[in-house]
Design a protein around this motif. Structure first.
Motif, PDB file in Angstrom:
ATOM      1  N   LEU A  15       0.871  -1.168   0.000  1.00  0.00           N
ATOM      2  CA  LEU A  15       0.000   0.000   0.000  1.00  0.00           C
ATOM      3  C   LEU A  15       0.912   1.224   0.000  1.00  0.00           C
ATOM      4  N   TRP A  16       0.878   1.966  -1.122  1.00  0.00           N
ATOM      5  CA  TRP A  16       1.754   3.123  -1.246  1.00  0.00           C
ATOM      6  C   TRP A  16       1.358   4.209  -0.248  1.00  0.00           C
ATOM      7  N   SER A  17       2.235   5.182  -0.061  1.00  0.00           N
ATOM      8  CA  SER A  17       2.000   6.213   0.947  1.00  0.00           C
ATOM      9  C   SER A  17       0.699   6.972   0.690  1.00  0.00           C
ATOM     10  N   ARG A  18       0.328   7.163  -0.570  1.00  0.00           N
ATOM     11  CA  ARG A  18      -0.952   7.842  -0.877  1.00  0.00           C
ATOM     12  C   ARG A  18      -2.125   7.028  -0.352  1.00  0.00           C
ATOM     13  N   SER A  49      -2.277   7.282   3.431  1.00  0.00           N
ATOM     14  CA  SER A  49      -2.810   8.568   3.863  1.00  0.00           C
ATOM     15  C   SER A  49      -4.338   8.577   3.811  1.00  0.00           C
ATOM     16  N   ILE A  50      -4.901   7.999   2.743  1.00  0.00           N
ATOM     17  CA  ILE A  50      -6.359   7.963   2.609  1.00  0.00           C
ATOM     18  C   ILE A  50      -6.974   7.073   3.680  1.00  0.00           C
ATOM     19  N   LEU A  51      -6.374   5.900   3.921  1.00  0.00           N
ATOM     20  CA  LEU A  51      -6.889   5.023   4.958  1.00  0.00           C
ATOM     21  C   LEU A  51      -6.810   5.677   6.334  1.00  0.00           C
ATOM     22  N   GLU A  52      -5.764   6.457   6.556  1.00  0.00           N
ATOM     23  CA  GLU A  52      -5.638   7.171   7.834  1.00  0.00           C
ATOM     24  C   GLU A  52      -6.764   8.194   7.985  1.00  0.00           C
ATOM     25  N   ARG A  55       7.670  -0.439   9.463  1.00  0.00           N
ATOM     26  CA  ARG A  55       7.454   0.885   8.883  1.00  0.00           C
ATOM     27  C   ARG A  55       8.720   1.342   8.178  1.00  0.00           C
ATOM     28  N   PHE A  56       8.565   1.727   6.923  1.00  0.00           N
ATOM     29  CA  PHE A  56       9.661   2.324   6.167  1.00  0.00           C
ATOM     30  C   PHE A  56       9.565   3.834   6.333  1.00  0.00           C
ATOM     31  N   ASP A  57      10.593   4.436   6.903  1.00  0.00           N
ATOM     32  CA  ASP A  57      10.568   5.856   7.256  1.00  0.00           C
ATOM     33  C   ASP A  57      11.222   6.758   6.224  1.00  0.00           C
ATOM     34  N   GLY A  58      11.531   6.231   5.049  1.00  0.00           N
ATOM     35  CA  GLY A  58      12.150   7.041   4.006  1.00  0.00           C
ATOM     36  C   GLY A  58      13.644   6.885   3.906  1.00  0.00           C
ATOM     37  N   ASP A  59      14.259   6.160   4.838  1.00  0.00           N
ATOM     38  CA  ASP A  59      15.707   5.918   4.809  1.00  0.00           C
ATOM     39  C   ASP A  59      16.037   4.939   3.682  1.00  0.00           C
ATOM     40  N   LEU A  60      16.710   5.411   2.659  1.00  0.00           N
ATOM     41  CA  LEU A  60      16.922   4.613   1.460  1.00  0.00           C
ATOM     42  C   LEU A  60      17.864   3.436   1.673  1.00  0.00           C
ATOM     43  N   SER A  61      18.575   3.414   2.794  1.00  0.00           N
ATOM     44  CA  SER A  61      19.408   2.245   3.066  1.00  0.00           C
ATOM     45  C   SER A  61      18.564   1.041   3.478  1.00  0.00           C
ATOM     46  N   PHE A  83       8.130   9.761   1.038  1.00  0.00           N
ATOM     47  CA  PHE A  83       8.065   8.398   0.498  1.00  0.00           C
ATOM     48  C   PHE A  83       8.210   7.440   1.676  1.00  0.00           C
ATOM     49  N   GLN A  84       7.082   7.234   2.375  1.00  0.00           N
ATOM     50  CA  GLN A  84       7.059   6.398   3.565  1.00  0.00           C
ATOM     51  C   GLN A  84       5.821   5.510   3.526  1.00  0.00           C
TER      52      GLN A  84
END
Length: 381
Positions: free
Chosen positions: A59-62, A65-68, A85-91, A111-112
């Motif tokens: 489920l992409w961040s968009r 956001s809608i589900l939230e 949770r992916f917090d945007g850290d590209l590593s 991008f989270q």
């Protein structure tokens, strides 16, 4: 029985698109019934009507956001249930699309996302929907036919099932001011419309001949630094893979083939399949993994867009949403996010119409572009 003056909606299909539509409709209709063919599980588990839920999902961040917005606190609920949770850290991700790997350094603020399995995400949505007083979930019901009153769809005939057997004499007409088709790409609405004299929609399709194989696995802690690995096909190699961390320290490992290339079924064969294009550390981590469930395969011959917007005649009181309109290539992981965007669009239309069928009704189409693919919902009043 209906109370006089009340407005009622009927949603056909209880997957993500149907549940999100029901959540939106509950703010504008006095009563919403969701009819689903499957006997819905009381716990977080796979179900027969969603064969693709045994594979990688995102489920992409968009969409998050809608589900939230629809279910306040939903993201935290998934995280409490164990979803990473992916917090945007590209590593923490390895993304390679079209042969172009994303740099493994830096951070994206916008991008989270969280990484629940499909059963966890759908199960949490379903639990939230069950708590809404004016929504009734009727599982184990077949949709037999649509009910019409002149050129208006006024409900549907439902047939109750007892596990796999149809219950004799269990047909019921459920009346509604609005009927929503959320039965997916296998839904019978085109045939039902044809039987009522409206004809079938033309379909735009794209041959992809996609097939993918998956296994749920457990990888030793610390064996892989990434939370998600995605490698897409490139010219000359119509194959790819995905590996996502999910709840309870589990992972979903999926390999795919396009254009008729069939990926293998067994885990050892799947590892040999990805050795040619996957990073060595990813393969090494998977070789240390433990299989924790049955493998699964899924085929998708083509993407399909039912062009309801091109039909010459259309009954009032009927709306289609999600895969019932447009089923997208799942390697792009757009399906659930597009369903959420359509639910948001439905909400906007109903708000403009002050709770009635919206002013963007008529022989028009409410639509938008999502990641290069057009998805639309149609109200005709």
């Amino acid at each position: 029985m209906f109370a006089m003056g009340e407005k009622h909606a009927l949603v056909l299909g209880g997957s993500v698109a149907g549940l999100l539509a029901a959540r939106v409709l509950a703010d504008f209709f006095d009563r919403v019934v969701v009819a689903e063919r499957d006997a819905l599980p009381s716990t977080i588990s796979n179900r027969r009507g969603v064969p693709q839920d045994r594979h990688v999902h995102l489920l992409w961040s968009r969409g998050s956001s809608i589900l939230e917005d629809l279910f306040p606190g939903f993201t935290d609920e998934l995280i409490r249930a164990g979803a990473p949770r992916f917090d945007g850290d590209l590593s923490k991700v390895y993304l390679n699309n079209g042969g172009h790997p994303l740099p493994a350094s830096g951070c994206f603020d916008d991008f989270q996302f969280v990484l629940p399995s499909r059963p966890l995400l759908e199960g949490c949505v379903r639990q939230r929907v069950r708590r809404i007083n004016n929504i009734e979930l009727r599982d184990a019901h077949d949709i037999v036919e649509l009910v019409t009153d002149r050129d208006h769809i006024s409900g549907a005939v439902l047939r109750r099932r007892d596990r796999e057997a149809v219950v004799d004499g269990a047909d019921e007409i459920v009346e509604a001011d609005l009927v929503v088709d959320a039965m997916g790409r296998a839904g019978r609405t085109p045939a039902l419309l044809d039987s009522l004299g409206y004809g079938r929609p033309v379909e735009d399709s794209l041959d992809v001949r996609l097939m993918y194989s998956s296994f749920p696995v457990r990888i030793p802690p610390g064996a892989l630094r990434e939370l998600a690995v995605v490698i897409g096909p490139v010219p000359g190699r119509p194959t790819g893979m995905a590996l996502f961390a999910n709840e309870d320290n589990t992972w979903m490992f999926t390999v795919s083939g396009l254009a008729g290339v069939e990926p293998p079924k067994g885990l050892s064969e799947m590892l040999a399949f990805i050795e040619k294009f996957a990073p060595m550390h990813v393969v090494a981590a998977l070789r240390r993994s433990e299989v924790i469930g049955e493998g699964a395969q899924h085929r998708m011959p083509a993407t399909r867009w039912r062009r309801y917007d091109k039909m010459k005649r259309w009954p009032t009181g009927l709306l289609a949403i999600g895969d019932a309109i447009c089923s997208l290539n799942p390697i792009y992981a757009q399906g659930m996010t597009v369903a959420a965007m359509e639910a948001e669009l439905l909400q906007q239309c109903l708000r403009q119409g002050s709770g009635a069928l919206p002013p963007c009704s008529g022989h028009g189409i409410c639509g938008y572009a999502a990641s290069g693919s057009v998805a639309g919902v149609r109200f005709l009043s």
